[in-house]
Design a protein around this motif. Structure first.
Motif, PDB file in Angstrom:
ATOM      1  N   ALA A  53      32.095  29.218  41.611  1.00  0.00           N
ATOM      2  CA  ALA A  53      30.655  29.664  42.783  1.00  0.00           C
ATOM      3  C   ALA A  53      31.335  30.682  42.963  1.00  0.00           C
ATOM      4  N   THR A  54      32.491  30.851  43.005  1.00  0.00           N
ATOM      5  CA  THR A  54      32.916  32.716  43.641  1.00  0.00           C
ATOM      6  C   THR A  54      34.190  33.091  42.553  1.00  0.00           C
ATOM      7  N   GLN A  55      33.912  34.045  42.113  1.00  0.00           N
ATOM      8  CA  GLN A  55      35.148  34.812  41.610  1.00  0.00           C
ATOM      9  C   GLN A  55      35.357  36.024  41.674  1.00  0.00           C
ATOM     10  N   GLN A  56      37.273  35.727  41.719  1.00  0.00           N
ATOM     11  CA  GLN A  56      37.727  36.736  43.154  1.00  0.00           C
ATOM     12  C   GLN A  56      38.875  37.233  42.478  1.00  0.00           C
ATOM     13  N   PHE A  57      39.201  39.076  42.630  1.00  0.00           N
ATOM     14  CA  PHE A  57      40.625  39.869  42.268  1.00  0.00           C
ATOM     15  C   PHE A  57      41.268  40.208  43.408  1.00  0.00           C
ATOM     16  N   ARG A  58      42.499  39.458  43.337  1.00  0.00           N
ATOM     17  CA  ARG A  58      43.480  39.260  44.657  1.00  0.00           C
ATOM     18  C   ARG A  58      44.653  40.108  44.915  1.00  0.00           C
ATOM     19  N   ILE A  59      43.889  41.632  45.319  1.00  0.00           N
ATOM     20  CA  ILE A  59      45.960  42.088  45.753  1.00  0.00           C
ATOM     21  C   ILE A  59      45.907  42.072  46.920  1.00  0.00           C
ATOM     22  N   GLN A  60      47.420  41.160  46.494  1.00  0.00           N
ATOM     23  CA  GLN A  60      48.168  41.011  47.694  1.00  0.00           C
ATOM     24  C   GLN A  60      49.924  41.055  48.273  1.00  0.00           C
ATOM     25  N   GLN A  61      50.547  40.558  48.920  1.00  0.00           N
ATOM     26  CA  GLN A  61      51.778  40.404  49.511  1.00  0.00           C
ATOM     27  C   GLN A  61      52.415  41.295  49.172  1.00  0.00           C
ATOM     28  N   GLY A  62      52.086  42.613  49.078  1.00  0.00           N
ATOM     29  CA  GLY A  62      52.709  44.715  48.321  1.00  0.00           C
ATOM     30  C   GLY A  62      52.164  44.506  47.167  1.00  0.00           C
ATOM     31  N   ALA A  63      51.933  43.294  46.170  1.00  0.00           N
ATOM     32  CA  ALA A  63      51.761  43.677  45.073  1.00  0.00           C
ATOM     33  C   ALA A  63      50.647  45.159  44.773  1.00  0.00           C
ATOM     34  N   VAL A  64      50.971  45.531  43.967  1.00  0.00           N
ATOM     35  CA  VAL A  64      49.988  46.679  43.634  1.00  0.00           C
ATOM     36  C   VAL A  64      49.256  46.520  42.401  1.00  0.00           C
ATOM     37  N   VAL A  65      47.278  47.254  41.981  1.00  0.00           N
ATOM     38  CA  VAL A  65      47.715  47.312  40.764  1.00  0.00           C
ATOM     39  C   VAL A  65      46.995  48.984  40.802  1.00  0.00           C
ATOM     40  N   ASN A  66      47.515  49.086  38.990  1.00  0.00           N
ATOM     41  CA  ASN A  66      47.094  50.647  39.055  1.00  0.00           C
ATOM     42  C   ASN A  66      45.309  50.484  38.070  1.00  0.00           C
ATOM     43  N   LEU A  67      44.815  51.448  38.510  1.00  0.00           N
ATOM     44  CA  LEU A  67      43.428  51.350  38.047  1.00  0.00           C
ATOM     45  C   LEU A  67      43.486  52.558  36.555  1.00  0.00           C
ATOM     46  N   ASN A  68      44.099  52.560  35.288  1.00  0.00           N
ATOM     47  CA  ASN A  68      44.126  53.720  34.720  1.00  0.00           C
ATOM     48  C   ASN A  68      43.152  53.895  33.701  1.00  0.00           C
ATOM     49  N   ALA A  69      41.919  52.721  34.099  1.00  0.00           N
ATOM     50  CA  ALA A  69      40.488  53.345  32.541  1.00  0.00           C
ATOM     51  C   ALA A  69      39.647  52.744  34.103  1.00  0.00           C
ATOM     52  N   ASN A  70      37.779  52.640  33.551  1.00  0.00           N
ATOM     53  CA  ASN A  70      36.909  52.612  34.761  1.00  0.00           C
ATOM     54  C   ASN A  70      37.077  50.276  34.304  1.00  0.00           C
ATOM     55  N   GLN A  71      36.405  50.556  35.242  1.00  0.00           N
ATOM     56  CA  GLN A  71      36.570  48.533  35.315  1.00  0.00           C
ATOM     57  C   GLN A  71      34.585  48.075  35.404  1.00  0.00           C
ATOM     58  N   ALA A  72      34.318  47.218  34.997  1.00  0.00           N
ATOM     59  CA  ALA A  72      32.842  46.334  35.833  1.00  0.00           C
ATOM     60  C   ALA A  72      33.107  45.288  35.040  1.00  0.00           C
ATOM     61  N   PRO A  73      33.711  44.660  35.779  1.00  0.00           N
ATOM     62  CA  PRO A  73      34.075  43.340  35.340  1.00  0.00           C
ATOM     63  C   PRO A  73      33.140  41.864  35.255  1.00  0.00           C
ATOM     64  N   VAL A  74      32.947  41.664  34.238  1.00  0.00           N
ATOM     65  CA  VAL A  74      31.433  40.500  34.150  1.00  0.00           C
ATOM     66  C   VAL A  74      32.235  39.531  35.093  1.00  0.00           C
ATOM     67  N   ASN A  75      30.885  39.191  36.062  1.00  0.00           N
ATOM     68  CA  ASN A  75      30.920  37.812  36.247  1.00  0.00           C
ATOM     69  C   ASN A  75      31.881  38.146  38.019  1.00  0.00           C
ATOM     70  N   LEU A  76      32.513  38.939  37.848  1.00  0.00           N
ATOM     71  CA  LEU A  76      33.279  38.743  39.086  1.00  0.00           C
ATOM     72  C   LEU A  76      32.369  39.206  40.911  1.00  0.00           C
ATOM     73  N   ASP A  77      33.143  38.677  41.847  1.00  0.00           N
ATOM     74  CA  ASP A  77      32.491  38.152  42.960  1.00  0.00           C
ATOM     75  C   ASP A  77      32.346  38.741  44.186  1.00  0.00           C
ATOM     76  N   GLN A  78      34.496  38.501  43.516  1.00  0.00           N
ATOM     77  CA  GLN A  78      34.641  39.410  45.013  1.00  0.00           C
ATOM     78  C   GLN A  78      35.849  40.567  44.974  1.00  0.00           C
ATOM     79  N   LEU A  79      36.288  41.099  44.693  1.00  0.00           N
ATOM     80  CA  LEU A  79      37.408  42.185  45.310  1.00  0.00           C
ATOM     81  C   LEU A  79      37.931  42.640  46.634  1.00  0.00           C
ATOM     82  N   ARG A  80      39.203  41.126  46.899  1.00  0.00           N
ATOM     83  CA  ARG A  80      39.959  41.261  47.600  1.00  0.00           C
ATOM     84  C   ARG A  80      41.266  41.842  47.741  1.00  0.00           C
ATOM     85  N   VAL A  81      41.176  43.295  48.216  1.00  0.00           N
ATOM     86  CA  VAL A  81      42.677  44.218  48.833  1.00  0.00           C
ATOM     87  C   VAL A  81      43.420  43.580  49.728  1.00  0.00           C
TER      88      VAL A  81
END
Length: 218
Positions: A53-81
């Motif tokens: 029902a809901t596809q999520q990308f979660r970044i939490q608890q002190g974690a780090v995500v480095n965007l080193n290229a453009n991203q347009a994820p198929v079917n991603l509903d929520q980016l939760r930072v």
């Protein structure tokens, strides 16, 4: 090795890199804990299978995500930072690249969480493209761009503080900017471009909380 595209994934420590081959997540990708780093090094290396029902990308608890290229994820509903940050903020470093939510359903960016200490940070001069933005607590230095042809909404929610300091001239929503709770800071200290929509049909709807403007010395 995990085969197939039905499983969720969690990065709970160490430095990991998604590179070359597309990584397809079942429903939720979580980058979790202060020693967890995820590098997205190849364009459109991340995707979701779209069956939940809901596809999520979660970044939490002190974690780090480095965007080193453009991203347009198929079917991603929520980016939760900053969904769950009992120890430290979740951080997305854009590094001048674009994270585009156009290929999902709700196409939603959620910064932070209502509970105290759940903070999200988005750094760099990259771009987040979204239809709906829910701001709880944290800061966004990256640029916000609205998805064309959609009813885009930006809301300040919950009794916490959010700072917007990027070039958001691409956020051209016809919907009102609503401050429902907490404080929204529009920081023009280093960038004098618009921070919220200035389209004629878009008003500033002050339902509660506070709006603070940090000016530029020039």
């Amino acid at each position: 090795t995990q085969s197939g595209t039905a499983a969720d994934a969690a990065v709970n420590g160490g430095q990991w890199t998604f590179d070359t081959n597309t990584v397809t997540i079942g429903q939720i990708l979580t980058v979790n804990t202060a020693d967890a780093i995820l590098n997205l090094d190849t364009e459109n290396v991340l995707a979701f299978n779209g069956t939940a029902a809901t596809q999520q990308f979660r970044i939490q608890q002190g974690a780090v995500v480095n965007l080193n290229a453009n991203q347009a994820p198929v079917n991603l509903d929520q980016l939760r930072v900053g969904l769950d940050n009992q120890n430290a903020p979740g951080t997305l470093n854009t590094n001048g690249f674009t994270f585009d939510l156009s290929n999902g359903g709700s196409r939603q960016l959620i910064l932070g969480n209502p509970q105290a200490g759940r903070e999200g940070i988005i750094t760099g001069n990259g771009t987040i493209i979204a239809a709906n933005v829910d701001l709880h607590q944290g800061s966004i230095a990256a640029n916000l761009v609205s998805i064309a042809g959609t009813d885009t909404v930006l809301d300040k929610l919950s009794p916490n503080t959010v700072t917007l300091s990027g070039d958001n001239s691409g956020w051209v929503s016809n919907q009102d900017t609503r401050i429902i709770q907490g404080e929204l800071i529009l920081d023009y200290t280093t960038d004098t471009n618009q921070k919220i929509s200035n389209v004629d049909l878009s008003d500033l709807d002050m339902r509660g909380g506070a709006l603070t403007l940090n000016g530029n010395a020039s």
